[in-house]
Design a protein around this motif. Structure first.
Motif: not given
Length: 364
Positions: A135-140
């Motif tokens: 994923l490309p976001d904070a969850e990654r």
């Protein structure tokens, strides 16, 4: 836009800015305008959670689910609440309910993984979050932190550094190590690190009698250039600082590390020490060290035998639990900070500096 929707929009704005009282007033006005507004009940529950009113939050979230049982974020929030209350099985059921409604709800996978991690099922936790690493976001970022924590909990230091080499793009098979507060010791006293790579050791201490490479304090390591080392190793040092000096020292650790560098910090586990003190065993021997028997009073205030002989550098003037040590390291700017409680009244922390300016500290 309805009156209820207007008040919810205003409340969310206040909520995001941390003005909980004003947010609550708006949410209550929304409920007065529409008592069946599921979003208003949900947001009241989230606000109660943010205010630390966990018991008050549960009926609010349950009401939102009753009114709108098909919205996945509602059981997701209830799962987070129940996890915070220590209700693991109930939290798991909520997360699974959320995923049944929305199989791409990444925060539900993270919630399940944290439950598995908390119960020592590290392989299961890792399996849940590895798919989120793309994923490309904070969850990654949160998934990456959990994979790192699983590695820290189960594998060797060399394997943990290997995980970080992959995550950061910085190789960790060689480089310069700053050994802070070395005393008479070298890296040979920490064989797990010494055997993890080909390291060039630079020893720093305030005491010239231990013949360090550099004489200086943890709070002012100006003799070391910024970004000059790949690793900082500090064993049983920062507890000798005044509490207000700890951020200064950790900022110095951070400064001298290259981007992607790693700090390894060990300190007494003050929580374990206090458990002995609570049993009225202040002077009982906790363990035998190379310096002789160590009692809780030595871990709280410093090694009595050394202080009696005039070595006042051995005094302890602050202390840490696993939670506060991780907090201090993240406050200093480290992207990840993992802390493990070891046998022998010791905390072992490994903190990772981001490999690029755009990567900040991660909430874990």
């Amino acid at each position: 836009m309805t009156d209820s929707a207007v008040m919810l929009k205003a409340g969310i704005s206040f909520h995001e800015r941390g003005n909980l009282d004003q947010a609550n007033a708006c949410y209550q006005s929304a409920l007065e305008a529409d008592p069946e507004c599921a979003d208003a009940w949900y947001l009241c529950g989230r606000l109660a959670m943010d205010a630390g009113l966990l018991e008050d939050a549960e009926p609010l979230l349950l009401r939102s689910i009753e009114l709108a049982p098909k919205i996945a974020n509602y059981p997701l929030a209830l799962g987070t609440l129940r996890a915070q209350l220590g209700q693991s099985e109930a939290a798991k059921a909520c997360y699974e309910n959320a995923l049944a409604l929305n199989p791409s709800l990444h925060q539900a996978y993270l919630g399940l993984a944290r439950l598995e991690f908390g119960e020592g099922r590290y392989d299961e936790a890792r399996a849940l979050v590895v798919p989120l690493l793309s994923l490309p976001d904070a969850e990654r970022e949160q998934a990456e932190a959990l994979v790192g924590e699983c590695t820290f909990a189960t594998d060797s230091l060399a394997q943990l550094l290997g995980w970080w080499a992959t995550a950061s793009g910085v190789p960790f098979d060689s480089g310069k190590v700053l050994h802070v507060g070395c005393g008479p010791q070298t890296l040979a006293s920490f064989p797990e690190l010494a055997s993890a790579g080909q390291w060039a050791e630079l020893r720093l201490d305030i005491d010239p009698s231990v013949r360090p490479d550099l004489i200086g304090t943890m709070t002012d390591m100006s003799a070391v250039e910024s970004g000059a080392v790949k690793l900082v190793y500090s064993s049983h040092n920062i507890e000798h600082l005044q509490d207000h000096e700890v951020p200064l020292a950790l900022a110095e650790f951070f400064r001298v590390l290259m981007p992607g560098g790693v700090a390894i910090v060990r300190v007494p586990d003050i929580q374990a020490v206090c458990e002995m003190v609570a049993q009225d065993r202040l002077y009982d021997t906790a363990y035998i060290s190379p310096a002789g028997p160590i009692a809780p009073i030595d871990m709280l205030f410093g090694l009595r035998r050394a202080i009696e002989k005039g070595n006042y550098y051995m005094r302890h003037t602050t202390g840490f639990t696993a939670t506060t040590l991780a907090w201090r390291l993240k406050e200093a700017g480290f992207r990840f900070a993992f802390v493990r409680r070891l046998p022998g009244f010791e905390l072992s922390a490994v903190a990772f500096r981001a490999s690029s300016e755009g990567e900040g500290a991660v909430t874990q």
